[in-house]
Design a protein around this motif. Structure first.
Motif, PDB file in Angstrom:
ATOM      1  N   ASN A 148       9.376  65.598  -1.187  1.00  0.00           N
ATOM      2  CA  ASN A 148      10.567  64.796  -0.868  1.00  0.00           C
ATOM      3  C   ASN A 148      11.120  64.115  -2.114  1.00  0.00           C
ATOM      4  N   MET A 149      10.230  63.625  -2.991  1.00  0.00           N
ATOM      5  CA  MET A 149      10.670  62.993  -4.239  1.00  0.00           C
ATOM      6  C   MET A 149      11.495  63.973  -5.065  1.00  0.00           C
ATOM      7  N   ILE A 150      11.000  65.186  -5.195  1.00  0.00           N
ATOM      8  CA  ILE A 150      11.683  66.187  -6.011  1.00  0.00           C
ATOM      9  C   ILE A 150      13.021  66.584  -5.390  1.00  0.00           C
ATOM     10  N   LEU A 161      11.084  70.876 -12.800  1.00  0.00           N
ATOM     11  CA  LEU A 161      10.829  70.704 -11.363  1.00  0.00           C
ATOM     12  C   LEU A 161       9.447  71.206 -10.990  1.00  0.00           C
ATOM     13  N   ASP A 162       9.052  72.349 -11.533  1.00  0.00           N
ATOM     14  CA  ASP A 162       7.713  72.878 -11.242  1.00  0.00           C
ATOM     15  C   ASP A 162       6.635  71.932 -11.761  1.00  0.00           C
ATOM     16  N   ALA A 185       4.127  55.520  -5.542  1.00  0.00           N
ATOM     17  CA  ALA A 185       4.217  56.508  -6.615  1.00  0.00           C
ATOM     18  C   ALA A 185       5.428  57.416  -6.490  1.00  0.00           C
ATOM     19  N   PHE A 186       5.875  57.705  -5.264  1.00  0.00           N
ATOM     20  CA  PHE A 186       6.967  58.658  -5.067  1.00  0.00           C
ATOM     21  C   PHE A 186       8.271  57.986  -4.635  1.00  0.00           C
ATOM     22  N   VAL A 187       8.291  56.646  -4.699  1.00  0.00           N
ATOM     23  CA  VAL A 187       9.472  55.887  -4.286  1.00  0.00           C
ATOM     24  C   VAL A 187      10.435  55.784  -5.469  1.00  0.00           C
ATOM     25  N   ALA A 213      11.386  54.923 -12.880  1.00  0.00           N
ATOM     26  CA  ALA A 213      11.617  55.652 -11.630  1.00  0.00           C
ATOM     27  C   ALA A 213      11.477  57.157 -11.861  1.00  0.00           C
ATOM     28  N   PRO A 214      11.004  57.901 -10.850  1.00  0.00           N
ATOM     29  CA  PRO A 214      10.771  59.342 -11.011  1.00  0.00           C
ATOM     30  C   PRO A 214      11.979  60.107 -11.531  1.00  0.00           C
TER      31      PRO A 214
END
Length: 219
Positions: free
Chosen positions: A9-11, A26-27, A46-48, A64-65
């Motif tokens: 979902n993050m990606i 992305l990979d 971690a994924f927020v 942020a990611p």
């Protein structure tokens, strides 16, 4: 919490819509475990889409990611590249760089953060990443020149001392300016004495420690 679903979902919901479209980047984000670099108290975040606190200072954060992903995309790394990072934080960005480059030296001004980041990288098996507890404002001239330099935080202006540590053809990526409007800045060394600059997108980020602010006074 389904970590793999949260990572997916993050990606798909944060990173790809923010114009991070390089398939290698992305990979990589689906393989390098971001949660292993988040502090235990904040692992659920971690994924927020937010900055994660790493220490007591307001500027000690895990970016942020989507910001980390797009900075990595701007670096456009090759597997032969020698990279310098300023501002290690948790070590996650160094892990991403190490996965694409030949080596990365990451400088962290906070000794405790540097120790934790090196431990995180070792646990992740990143043997070509070295963390050094050091003031990164002058870079690492004895270890250069570098194919790429990343500032993992913002600065008021691009430091000349760091630009001089780039190889010809090398690039420096930083977030430059003042709130409320900073810009991602990519500086490429086109010859010994000339540089080209691009500012492809807007983003705000906490200041890196130690970098001087320009005088606000005018006469």
């Amino acid at each position: 919490m389904d970590l793999n679903q949260a990572r997916f979902n993050m990606i798909e919901q944060q990173i790809r819509p923010w114009e991070v479209l390089d398939p290698q980047v992305l990979d990589l984000l689906s393989v390098v475990r971001r949660e292993d670099f988040a502090p235990l108290a904040h692992k659920a975040l971690a994924f927020v889409d937010m900055e994660i606190p790493l220490g007591t200072a307001a500027n000690q954060v895990m970016l942020a990611p989507r910001v980390q992903a797009r900075l990595l995309q701007e670096l456009a790394l090759k597997n032969t590249d020698k990279v310098l990072e300023i501002g290690t934080g948790s070590g996650f960005m160094a892990a991403l760089i190490a996965s694409q480059a030949a080596s990365v030296l990451s400088l962290e001004i906070d000794a405790d953060l540097a120790t934790r980041a090196q431990a995180n990288l070792q646990k992740a098996g990143m043997h070509n990443a070295t963390v050094r507890a050091a003031d990164g404002t002058q870079g690492a001239p004895a270890d250069g020149p570098f194919d790429a330099i990343l500032l993992s935080g913002s600065v008021a202006q691009v430091p000349t001392a760091l630009l001089q540590q780039l190889k010809v053809g090398g690039r420096l990526v930083a977030i430059v300016g003042d709130e409320p409007m900073m810009r991602a800045t990519v500086v490429t060394r086109s010859s010994d004495s000339s540089f080209t600059t691009a500012e492809p997108w807007d983003v705000n980020a906490p200041r890196l420690s130690g970098f001087t602010e320009p005088s606000r006074f005018s006469f």
